[in-house]
Design a protein around this motif. Structure first.
Motif, PDB file in Angstrom:
ATOM      1  N   THR A 218       6.171 -49.502  -4.984  1.00 15.54           N
ATOM      2  CA  THR A 218       5.493 -48.304  -4.487  1.00 15.54           C
ATOM      3  C   THR A 218       5.542 -48.241  -2.969  1.00 15.54           C
ATOM      4  OG1 THR A 218       4.006 -48.342  -6.397  1.00 15.54           O
ATOM      5  CG2 THR A 218       3.330 -47.014  -4.513  1.00 15.54           C
ATOM      6  N   SER A 219       5.337 -49.389  -2.325  1.00 15.78           N
ATOM      7  CA  SER A 219       5.375 -49.447  -0.866  1.00 15.78           C
ATOM      8  C   SER A 219       6.763 -49.085  -0.339  1.00 15.78           C
ATOM      9  CB  SER A 219       4.982 -50.842  -0.391  1.00 15.78           C
ATOM     10  OG  SER A 219       5.070 -50.940   1.010  1.00 15.78           O
ATOM     11  N   ALA A 220       7.805 -49.609  -0.974  1.00 14.10           N
ATOM     12  CA  ALA A 220       9.170 -49.312  -0.537  1.00 14.10           C
ATOM     13  C   ALA A 220       9.496 -47.835  -0.715  1.00 14.10           C
ATOM     14  CB  ALA A 220      10.159 -50.165  -1.324  1.00 14.10           C
ATOM     15  N   ALA A 221       9.068 -47.255  -1.824  1.00 19.88           N
ATOM     16  CA  ALA A 221       9.314 -45.834  -2.051  1.00 19.88           C
ATOM     17  C   ALA A 221       8.556 -44.983  -1.041  1.00 19.88           C
ATOM     18  CB  ALA A 221       8.919 -45.453  -3.471  1.00 19.88           C
ATOM     19  N   GLY A 222       7.294 -45.329  -0.808  1.00 18.75           N
ATOM     20  CA  GLY A 222       6.483 -44.557   0.121  1.00 18.75           C
ATOM     21  C   GLY A 222       6.969 -44.636   1.557  1.00 18.75           C
ATOM     22  N   ALA A 223       7.646 -45.727   1.910  1.00 13.32           N
ATOM     23  CA  ALA A 223       8.167 -45.896   3.270  1.00 13.32           C
ATOM     24  C   ALA A 223       9.519 -45.225   3.460  1.00 13.32           C
ATOM     25  CB  ALA A 223       8.296 -47.384   3.590  1.00 13.32           C
ATOM     26  N   THR A 224      10.022 -44.562   2.445  1.00 13.44           N
ATOM     27  CA  THR A 224      11.331 -43.906   2.515  1.00 13.44           C
ATOM     28  C   THR A 224      11.158 -42.394   2.612  1.00 13.44           C
ATOM     29  OG1 THR A 224      12.304 -45.663   1.151  1.00 13.44           O
ATOM     30  CG2 THR A 224      13.539 -43.598   1.331  1.00 13.44           C
ATOM     31  N   ARG A 225      11.535 -41.850   3.784  1.00 16.71           N
ATOM     32  CA  ARG A 225      11.558 -40.397   3.923  1.00 16.71           C
ATOM     33  C   ARG A 225      12.835 -39.883   3.259  1.00 16.71           C
ATOM     34  NH1 ARG A 225      10.603 -42.349   8.786  1.00 16.71           N
ATOM     35  NH2 ARG A 225      12.460 -41.474   9.774  1.00 16.71           N
ATOM     36  N   TYR A 226      12.761 -38.697   2.706  1.00 17.69           N
ATOM     37  CA  TYR A 226      13.904 -38.206   1.944  1.00 17.69           C
ATOM     38  C   TYR A 226      14.286 -36.786   2.368  1.00 17.69           C
ATOM     39  CZ  TYR A 226      10.430 -35.652  -0.861  1.00 17.69           C
ATOM     40  OH  TYR A 226       9.417 -34.819  -1.265  1.00 17.69           O
ATOM     41  N   ALA A 227      15.561 -36.496   2.219  1.00 19.15           N
ATOM     42  CA  ALA A 227      16.080 -35.167   2.550  1.00 19.15           C
ATOM     43  C   ALA A 227      17.241 -34.859   1.616  1.00 19.15           C
ATOM     44  CB  ALA A 227      16.533 -35.109   4.003  1.00 19.15           C
ATOM     45  N   GLU A 228      17.583 -33.588   1.552  1.00 20.07           N
ATOM     46  CA  GLU A 228      18.746 -33.182   0.784  1.00 20.07           C
ATOM     47  C   GLU A 228      19.419 -32.000   1.469  1.00 20.07           C
ATOM     48  OE1 GLU A 228      18.041 -31.001  -2.971  1.00 20.07           O
ATOM     49  OE2 GLU A 228      15.909 -31.408  -2.619  1.00 20.07           O
ATOM     50  N   VAL A 229      20.706 -31.900   1.276  1.00 17.50           N
ATOM     51  CA  VAL A 229      21.484 -30.787   1.788  1.00 17.50           C
ATOM     52  C   VAL A 229      22.080 -30.062   0.601  1.00 17.50           C
ATOM     53  CG1 VAL A 229      23.425 -30.089   3.235  1.00 17.50           C
ATOM     54  CG2 VAL A 229      22.002 -32.035   3.908  1.00 17.50           C
ATOM     55  N   THR A 230      21.824 -28.767   0.524  1.00 22.33           N
ATOM     56  CA  THR A 230      22.278 -27.980  -0.617  1.00 22.33           C
ATOM     57  C   THR A 230      22.698 -26.609  -0.141  1.00 22.33           C
ATOM     58  OG1 THR A 230      21.671 -27.297  -2.857  1.00 22.33           O
ATOM     59  CG2 THR A 230      19.979 -27.088  -1.161  1.00 22.33           C
ATOM     60  N   VAL A 231      23.222 -25.801  -1.043  1.00 26.00           N
ATOM     61  CA  VAL A 231      23.689 -24.454  -0.724  1.00 26.00           C
ATOM     62  C   VAL A 231      22.787 -23.448  -1.416  1.00 26.00           C
ATOM     63  CG1 VAL A 231      25.612 -22.827  -0.857  1.00 26.00           C
ATOM     64  CG2 VAL A 231      26.064 -25.257  -0.453  1.00 26.00           C
ATOM     65  N   ALA A 232      22.305 -22.455  -0.663  1.00 26.49           N
ATOM     66  CA  ALA A 232      21.402 -21.447  -1.216  1.00 26.49           C
ATOM     67  C   ALA A 232      22.134 -20.568  -2.220  1.00 26.49           C
ATOM     68  CB  ALA A 232      20.829 -20.587  -0.092  1.00 26.49           C
ATOM     69  N   GLU A 233      21.490 -20.306  -3.358  1.00 34.43           N
ATOM     70  CA  GLU A 233      22.095 -19.466  -4.381  1.00 34.43           C
ATOM     71  C   GLU A 233      21.731 -18.004  -4.210  1.00 34.43           C
ATOM     72  OE1 GLU A 233      20.898 -20.993  -8.131  1.00 34.43           O
ATOM     73  OE2 GLU A 233      22.081 -22.839  -7.958  1.00 34.43           O
ATOM     74  N   ARG A 234      20.648 -17.719  -3.483  1.00 28.22           N
ATOM     75  CA  ARG A 234      20.204 -16.338  -3.306  1.00 28.22           C
ATOM     76  C   ARG A 234      19.407 -16.214  -2.016  1.00 28.22           C
ATOM     77  NH1 ARG A 234      17.135 -18.838  -7.041  1.00 28.22           N
ATOM     78  NH2 ARG A 234      18.548 -18.197  -8.691  1.00 28.22           N
ATOM     79  N   GLN A 235      19.162 -15.006  -1.591  1.00 27.77           N
ATOM     80  CA  GLN A 235      18.329 -14.774  -0.412  1.00 27.77           C
ATOM     81  C   GLN A 235      16.885 -15.161  -0.722  1.00 27.77           C
ATOM     82  OE1 GLN A 235      16.908 -10.759   0.720  1.00 27.77           O
ATOM     83  NE2 GLN A 235      18.068 -11.063   2.631  1.00 27.77           N
ATOM     84  N   SER A 236      16.232 -15.826   0.225  1.00 29.09           N
ATOM     85  CA  SER A 236      14.837 -16.199  -0.007  1.00 29.09           C
ATOM     86  C   SER A 236      14.158 -16.540   1.314  1.00 29.09           C
ATOM     87  CB  SER A 236      14.746 -17.384  -0.969  1.00 29.09           C
ATOM     88  OG  SER A 236      15.401 -18.511  -0.429  1.00 29.09           O
ATOM     89  N   TRP A 237      12.831 -16.539   1.271  1.00 30.02           N
ATOM     90  CA  TRP A 237      12.030 -16.956   2.416  1.00 30.02           C
ATOM     91  C   TRP A 237      11.880 -18.475   2.386  1.00 30.02           C
ATOM     92  CZ3 TRP A 237      10.119 -13.626   6.140  1.00 30.02           C
ATOM     93  CH2 TRP A 237      10.223 -12.262   5.861  1.00 30.02           C
ATOM     94  N   THR A 238      11.964 -19.105   3.554  1.00 32.50           N
ATOM     95  CA  THR A 238      11.788 -20.551   3.649  1.00 32.50           C
ATOM     96  C   THR A 238      10.911 -20.891   4.842  1.00 32.50           C
ATOM     97  OG1 THR A 238      13.611 -21.090   5.150  1.00 32.50           O
ATOM     98  CG2 THR A 238      14.182 -20.748   2.823  1.00 32.50           C
ATOM     99  N   MET A 239      10.542 -22.148   4.956  1.00 34.38           N
ATOM    100  CA  MET A 239       9.759 -22.604   6.108  1.00 34.38           C
ATOM    101  C   MET A 239      10.539 -22.451   7.414  1.00 34.38           C
ATOM    102  SD  MET A 239       6.790 -23.765   5.011  1.00 34.38           S
ATOM    103  CE  MET A 239       6.244 -24.961   6.249  1.00 34.38           C
ATOM    104  N   ALA A 240      11.872 -22.392   7.320  1.00 32.17           N
ATOM    105  CA  ALA A 240      12.710 -22.275   8.532  1.00 32.17           C
ATOM    106  C   ALA A 240      13.190 -20.852   8.756  1.00 32.17           C
ATOM    107  CB  ALA A 240      13.902 -23.219   8.411  1.00 32.17           C
TER     108      ALA A 240
END
Length: 563
Positions: A453-475
């Motif tokens: 659990t400690s090892a998982a919690g200490a790992t920040r995660y990200a992903e790169v993907t391609v948008a399938e449709r127009q949408s609102w995002t945090m960015a």
């Protein structure tokens, strides 16, 4: 007694599916226990449950869509909508021969009830016609039908329904009683059942499903079928060694027969599937091909698993490929007794998004559950994976925030069976990799879970993907085709070039520090992206190591973890 429908409409389909799933859940272990044809195996009840669970999910999604205003009549899909969803859900979620045949039975009903001239609801005559077509289409889907199996029970149900007069409730009762009678006679048709003193497991499951149909249409719960045959058939150990001809229940190949079970979904034209049937029939046995309209579920036992998959590639586009080896000591091997096998002390079960990570987890000693994009595993599939691990203690890694509740439900179910389960709420596959890297089976269970659990919690995660449709995002607003960089689940970067977006995401993550970068590269990523990211780490971030894994056909183009 509450009002119940006397016609078969969308609400009746929904009620039927829910009641049948509950009933199969209660009867699953009993059905598993009587699966002795052609050798003892014990998967039929579980496979039927998982198949119907997928059908229920699809039906509920249709209702949810209409309740949100997505249909012509908000809150109420048509009968055609409901039965199409039921059949499609069962098809894509079918497990084993019994589940595959159940999917074809439901599809056969849908072909009648969702045709061009289909009414808003079916009367007794329409339901009888649907059950007749279901039985006939299921029999046609099996390469070599054998009597005394679920096919016999389905045909008897259809015969009885066709001879009945009255509303849908009367037709359903007749179908149930006809199936129940045929089920009791299955030991007279197959010697292996008679010697074991049991009825056919697949047929027992179908009778359970038909009982739920009666309850959904009448409000009455019919008397249940017996698991054993009507005569004095003592169950003996001989039942575990008798070999019968190949047919349609969930059992492994006979000794000296095919070594692999191959299952996949296939997108292909009818003519190509006809050729595929001939080729697979020559390669092995237990061949069942169900579906239509361009989508098929293929099941076969073969010695050459690669040839079976290649045949699918020649026919169209196979995916969700599952290959099970019936090896010595495997729970599916002839003569193997799961109940007598010694449990291991501890195991890890991990949900992963692609074949590459599945292989990585397997090499590390974990049981991998493959999750395709848009096809998350159901709770029953996770339960089955935990049982397959055959351990006293299990660490469950969902590796997806949206699977947390599904995994929790699975954990609760297997805890009730006496297995000690710890659910680590990993939200990405890279967190699961970090947890698996520190797994030590020799440690005390609690200590191992804390470290993972400690090892998982200490790992920040990200992903790169391609948008399938127009949408609102945090960015900001993204358009279809834009490259999205998500950090901890939220869109942080919107770009046009995949590699440049990945570099921006990596820089943002390493700005907060880190010692190890894990890259999981999908099939759709440019060949140079891993090299560019590794070069950036070497040039700009001293004392940071990089590990690269190939994920295969995963949902995201790239996964990034920073520990």
């Amino acid at each position: 007694m509450p009002q119940v429908p006397q016609t078969f409409d969308a609400l009746a389909v929904r009620a039927w599916c829910g009641l049948a799933l509950d009933a199969l859940g209660r009867a699953r272990e009993e059905i598993d226990a009587i699966n002795v044809y052609p050798v003892a195996d014990g998967d039929t009840g579980t496979n039927l449950y998982l198949t119907l669970e997928s059908a229920v999910t699809a039906v509920e999604a249709v209702f949810a869509g209409h309740e949100a205003g997505g249909g012509g009549d908000p809150g109420r899909p048509t009968l055609a909508d409901a039965v199409r969803a039921m059949a499609h859900g069962a098809l894509i979620g079918a497990r084993g021969n019994s589940g595959t045949i159940l999917a074809q039975l439901l599809r056969g009903m849908a072909q009648v009830l969702a045709g061009d001239d289909a009414p808003a609801h079916a009367d007794g005559t329409g339901l009888g016609l649907a059950l007749r077509h279901a039985a006939d289409s299921a029999r046609q889907a099996v390469a070599h039908p054998v009597e005394g199996t679920v096919l016999t029970v389905a045909s008897a149900a259809a015969d009885a329904a066709g001879a009945a007069d009255g509303d849908c409730g009367a037709v359903a009762r007749a179908a149930y009683e006809g199936a129940r009678t045929a089920l009791a006679e299955t030991p007279d048709r197959l010697d292996v059942l008679r010697q074991a003193g049991v009825v056919d497991a697949g047929g027992r499951g179908l009778v359970t499903v038909l009982a739920a149909l009666v309850e959904s249409l009448t409000g009455e719960t019919p008397r249940g079928p017996a698991a054993r045959g009507p005569g004095p058939y003592p169950r003996t150990e001989a039942a575990h060694t008798v070999v019968a001809p190949c047919a349609d229940d969930d059992a492994p190949p006979r000794p000296g027969g095919p070594a692999f079970e191959v299952i996949y979904l296939l997108e292909a034209e009818d003519a190509a599937v006809a050729r595929l049937r001939e080729r697979l029939d020559a390669l092995g046995d237990s061949l069942v091909v169900v579906g239509g309209d361009g989508l098929w579920n293929v099941h076969v036992h073969v010695d050459d698993a690669g040839a079976a998959v290649e045949a699918g590639v020649e026919a169209g586009r196979p995916y969700r490929i599952r290959i099970t080896h019936f090896g010595i000591g495997d729970a599916h091997a002839p003569g193997a007794e799961r109940t007598h096998a010694e449990r291991v002390q501890r195991a890890v079960v991990a949900v992963v998004p692609g074949e590459g990570l599945a292989a990585l987890c397997t090499e590390a000693g974990a049981t991998a559950v493959l999750a395709r994009p848009g096809e998350p595993p159901a709770s029953g599939e996770l339960v089955q994976a935990v049982r397959r691990a055959h351990a006293r203690e299990v660490v469950l890694l969902p590796n997806d925030a949206e699977l947390r509740h599904t995994a929790a439900a699975a954990a609760e179910q297997v805890r009730a069976e006496g297995v000690r389960v710890a659910l680590i709420p990993t939200r990405s596959a890279v967190q699961g990799i970090a947890a698996l890297a520190v797994h030590e089976p020799q440690r005390r269970f609690d200590e191992d879970v804390v470290a993972m659990t400690s090892a998982a919690g200490a790992t920040r995660y990200a992903e790169v993907t391609v948008a399938e449709r127009q949408s609102w995002t945090m960015a900001g607003i993204c358009q279809a085709g834009d490259v999205l960089g998500l950090v901890d689940g939220d869109v942080a970067v919107i770009g046009q070039d995949l590699t440049e977006t990945a570099l921006a995401v990596l820089d943002r993550m390493l700005a907060a520090g880190g010692e190890l970068v894990t890259l999981v590269v999908g099939d759709g990523a440019p060949e140079s992206v891993a090299e560019r990211l590794q070069a950036r780490v070497r040039e700009a971030y001293l004392a940071v190591d990089t590990v690269v894994h190939h994920g295969g056909r995963q949902g995201s183009v790239l996964l990034i973890g920073v520990e």
